[in-house]
Write a protein that holds these residues in place. Structure first.
Motif, short mmCIF file in Angstrom:
data_model
loop_
_atom_site.label_atom_id
_atom_site.label_comp_id
_atom_site.label_asym_id
_atom_site.label_seq_id
_atom_site.Cartn_x
_atom_site.Cartn_y
_atom_site.Cartn_z
N ALA A 116 0.83 -1.20 0.00
CA ALA A 116 0.00 0.00 0.00
C ALA A 116 0.86 1.25 0.00
O ALA A 116 0.49 2.28 -0.59
CB ALA A 116 -0.93 -0.02 1.21
N ILE A 130 -5.94 5.89 3.46
CA ILE A 130 -6.67 4.64 3.21
C ILE A 130 -7.80 4.53 4.22
O ILE A 130 -7.60 4.76 5.41
CB ILE A 130 -5.74 3.43 3.34
CG1 ILE A 130 -4.62 3.49 2.30
CG2 ILE A 130 -6.50 2.12 3.20
CD1 ILE A 130 -3.62 2.36 2.41
N VAL A 176 -9.99 -1.77 3.38
CA VAL A 176 -9.31 -2.89 2.72
C VAL A 176 -10.34 -4.01 2.58
O VAL A 176 -11.02 -4.36 3.54
CB VAL A 176 -8.11 -3.38 3.56
CG1 VAL A 176 -7.44 -4.56 2.85
CG2 VAL A 176 -7.11 -2.26 3.79
N ARG A 236 -6.11 -7.56 -3.29
CA ARG A 236 -7.10 -6.97 -2.37
C ARG A 236 -7.48 -5.61 -2.89
O ARG A 236 -6.74 -5.00 -3.69
CB ARG A 236 -6.60 -6.90 -0.94
CG ARG A 236 -5.60 -5.78 -0.64
CD ARG A 236 -4.19 -6.13 -0.99
NE ARG A 236 -3.22 -5.24 -0.38
CZ ARG A 236 -1.98 -5.06 -0.79
NH1 ARG A 236 -1.54 -5.71 -1.88
NH2 ARG A 236 -1.17 -4.27 -0.16
N LEU A 290 -8.02 -1.73 -2.17
CA LEU A 290 -7.67 -0.64 -1.24
C LEU A 290 -8.47 0.60 -1.63
O LEU A 290 -8.44 1.02 -2.80
CB LEU A 290 -6.18 -0.33 -1.30
CG LEU A 290 -5.20 -1.47 -0.97
CD1 LEU A 290 -3.76 -0.96 -1.08
CD2 LEU A 290 -5.46 -2.01 0.42
#
Length: 802
Positions: free
Chosen positions: A727, A747, A750, A761, A763
């Motif tokens: 990330a 962020i 998730v 995944r 984000l």
């Protein structure tokens, strides 16, 4: 250091302080009293009695009947001691009284004969361990007088905590000098009962000379570096006997055991003026000669404690013409000790090199009152006066005739330093004005000679302070100490700040400390010594096996503090330390030092509150703290990556590595369970340790930025990111492309699940755009977002989530 209050009063007659005031005064002078012991405890009922007659017990061979004068009449006492004799004085406990051990004396019949009271031994009075006979008092006493008063036990023993840098306080004269109103001028050495002044014609050998002789005894110093001075005097025709009671009680008052009049005289002078002495039986010295040299391989000596001690070439020995007879500065030997048959004695009064004595005492596991003082440093100019003093006391208590001359071999005279002391510097450092008269008033009573030398004062340091007073700052400390820290105002006068900034390293440490304290952590200080498991540099002279290395990291010491808290039921621990760690230097060089910062966290993230439960500290709390530390630690370009390096303390899979210029400069993560002795209820323990730059750049200059006058526009952007891309890397690319318009990036979600590849995944980022010169439109924000998405796809292969 054990100090007799009555002895102090005898040395300083003008000292008008009660015991409690003495304790307070010594504390302010830097020599706190750890304990005050009333020596007369349990002795209030004990009287002095005289035995008038001694006759056999009619029904027991080993008992005697004594007629005892108690001051209020004669009584009969049954006694089993072999040393009782008519005409002598002994401590007596009347019927109905209590011994110090709590035993109550009652009238009783012993083998059919009534006994009224009891005659006591040292052990029964708590004054020693000798219980083979009753305690005979030497001198003349009034029957019926209080025992404690008659023998000087109506006294207090002060247990003074003397720091290693103040060997001048290891004597009654040194303590009295600190307390007496006139300092050195207020001291008086009491005359001994029945003594005459003794003076020697000194056969002095100063400088290059390393040998001398007097009264048929030759003294040679083969190693003047380890023995810079050796004095010897001969006294012939002494009569060895128990010491008079006043001398024995002086020694008992400081916890020493009386032996005989000659040995007790040497111990008395040691406790009085701080100079260790030793008495040899002259007729048992081969030569007669004294040779001060290093021991040879295979040599040994049986010391006065009855132990055979093997000597090594690194140890200094006192020898006669044939063999070692004493361990220099530590203990004498049985081959030349004073005994009941001794008639001629040689008195040793010497100086020995402190480090040599310390190493020898440690190697032999033998600590004595003499070695304790020699290890710290004895007054180099004190031996002549101490030798005359002990000779006077021996003549007064044991008789004899001193030889007219004494030998003084002094190949390494120790000069007394003369230091320039600037009054304005004193005022500058202490924060209040000090004029010349005030400075003189603090220093001269302690033996410092103060003269005017231009703009500065010329201060000659007395020999007994030459070990610890060597610089101007030492004199300033003396001025402050004697002036009294309690007399300084609570708030010192304002000081004009200079234009020179603090050292960058100190600024860095202050900045790191400020961040950690503001994060709710407490600063700890742990010892730099550790075990082999956590050390890299072995100590040459360790205090113990568990402290035989210098630490190579701070975390182990902090973990011991966590264990300490756990043992007391404390679950939430948040500690940090900024300190020095060590690693081996190049061959033959000193260890390399560096400064680290370490943190330990366990328990709850925040204090408990009624509003709801608090979560425990986790991985992300630790990473957030690491990121907060990078800027104040001047690690601006450092990178924090998953997985800690292989370590005895950290779990690699649940940690982080901090790299700067590809070098590992720190690690953080979960502490291994086998690294801490934790109870079952303890939570996870997290640790951080960073290496701080050795030459940090100065902190960046703070810059003011005007408050925004135009509104911001926010956009949410979800991207699908493969697991192998962090990330942090995605955020880096987004910031680069967003440029000045991208004010903030964070962020907020998730996600893994349906519609997301298994090895990826989602984000979700929140982007805040703002322009300094205009109001952004939705189109502006949309174009900026699209550029970011395009850059992510191009550089990382990351696409927006549909």
């Amino acid at each position: 250091m054990h100090v007799s209050y009555r002895w102090l009063r005898a040395l300083a007659p003008a000292l008008d302080l009660e015991v409690g005031e003495v304790v307070d005064r010594l504390a302010t002078y830097g020599a706190p009293v750890d304990e005050v012991v009333w020596l007369g405890k349990g002795l209030a009922d004990i009287l002095v009695a005289r035995v008038e007659t001694v006759r056999p017990h009619p029904n027991a061979d080993r008992l005697t009947l004594c007629d005892v004068e108690t001051g209020s009449g004669a009584v009969q006492v049954v006694c089993g001691a072999p040393n009782v004799r008519a005409g002598a004085y002994y401590p007596y406990v009347p019927t109905g009284s209590t011994l110090p051990n709590g035993v109550k004396i009652r009238r009783a019949k012993i083998r059919g004969v009534e006994s009224v009271g009891m005659l006591c031994s040292e052990a029964e009075l708590g004054l020693g361990r000798d219980h083979t006979g009753i305690l005979e008092l030497r001198g003349e006493f009034q029957p019926g007088s209080r025992f404690a008063e008659a023998v000087g036990l109506d006294d207090y023993r002060l247990v003074v905590d003397v720091t290693p840098n103040r060997p001048d306080l290891l004597s009654h004269a040194g303590i009295a000098r600190e307390l007496a109103p006139g300092g050195t001028a207020g001291l008086t050495l009491p005359e001994f009962p029945g003594s005459d002044a003794v003076s020697f014609a000194m056969v002095a050998r100063v400088g290059a000379e390393t040998s001398g002789a007097a009264d048929g005894v030759r003294v040679e110093i083969w190693d003047p570096d380890l023995c810079p001075r050796y004095m010897a005097a001969v006294i012939r025709g002494v009569r060895i006997a128990p010491s008079p009671e006043w001398l024995a009680m002086r020694l008992r008052a400081v916890g020493a055991r009386p032996i005989n009049n000659v040995v007790d005289a040497t111990n008395y002078v040691l406790f009085e003026v701080g100079q260790p002495l030793h008495a040899f039986d002259l007729n048992r010295l081969a030569g007669p000669a004294i040779v001060v040299r290093r021991a040879r391989a295979g040599e040994w000596v049986v010391t006065l404690d009855g132990q055979l001690r093997s000597l090594g070439p690194e140890m200094l020995a006192i020898c006669d013409a044939e063999r070692p007879v004493a361990v220099a500065g530590v203990m004498g030997g049985t081959e030349s000790e004073v005994s009941d048959e001794t008639t001629d004695v040689l008195i040793e009064c010497a100086l020995f090199e402190p480090k040599s004595v310390r190493a020898t005492a440690r190697a032999l596991s033998l600590a004595t009152d003499a070695s304790y003082r020699f290890e710290r440093g004895v007054d180099p100019e004190g031996p002549p006066a101490a030798l005359r003093r002990v000779a006077e006391l021996i003549v007064a208590t044991a008789g004899g005739t001193p030889a007219p001359a004494a030998v003084d071999v002094y190949p390494r005279p120790k000069p007394c330093p003369t230091i320039d002391l600037r009054p304005e510097r004193v005022s500058h450092l202490l924060g209040i004005p000090f004029d010349e008269a005030t400075i003189r008033a603090q220093l001269e009573p302690l033996g410092f000679a103060v003269d005017r030398g231009g703009a500065a004062l010329r201060v000659r340091v007395p020999a007994f302070r030459s070990y610890d007073v060597t610089r101007e700052i030492d004199l300033i400390e003396e001025v402050a100490r004697r002036y009294g820290y309690e007399h300084f105002p609570d708030e010192l006068r304002p000081f004009r700040a200079g234009g020179v900034p603090d050292d960058p390293r100190l600024q860095l440490e202050d900045d790191v400390r400020r961040v950690l304290v503001s994060s709710g952590l407490l600063e700890a200080r742990t010892p730099a010594f550790t075990s082999e498991r956590h050390g890299a540099v072995r100590l040459a002279n360790p205090l113990s096996a568990d402290e035989s290395y210098l630490r190579s990291a701070l975390l182990p010491g902090l973990l011991r503090r966590v264990e300490y808290n756990f043992a007391r039921g404390v679950r939430d621990v948040r500690l940090f330390e900024i300190g020095t760690v060590f690693r081996p230097g190049p061959a033959g060089a000193q260890p390399v030092e560096r400064t680290n910062v370490a943190v330990v966290l366990t328990g709850l993230r925040s204090p408990r509150h009624w509003s709801g439960p608090a979560a425990a500290v986790d991985t992300w709390d630790v990473k957030a703290l690491v990121l907060r530390l990078l800027a104040p630690a001047r690690l601006h370009d450092a990178e924090v990556t998953p997985a800690a390096p292989q370590d005895r303390l950290l779990k690699a899979a649940q940690g982080f590595t901090v790299r700067a210029d590809k070098d590992v400069v720190g690690a953080a993560g979960l502490i291994r369970s086998d690294a801490v002795d934790a109870p079952a209820w303890a939570g996870d323990i997290w640790g951080i340790e960073l290496v701080l730059p050795a030459e940090p750049p100065p902190p960046p200059t703070p810059r003011l930025r005007a408050l925004a006058t135009f509104p911001a526009v926010e956009r949410d952007l979800a991207v699908v990111v493969p697991d192998e891309i962090s990330a942090a890397r995605v955020s880096e690319v987004m910031r680069q492309e967003g440029g000045a318009l991208l004010e903030e990036l964070s962020i907020f979600d998730v996600y893994r699940g349906p519609n997301i590849p298994e090895s990826a995944r989602s984000l979700a980022f929140r982007l805040r755009f703002r322009a300094a010169d205009r109001t952004l439109t939705d189109d502006d924000a949309q174009r900026a977002t699209e550029k970011i998405v395009s850059r992510l796809k191009e550089e990382l292969g990351v696409e927006a989530r549909r």
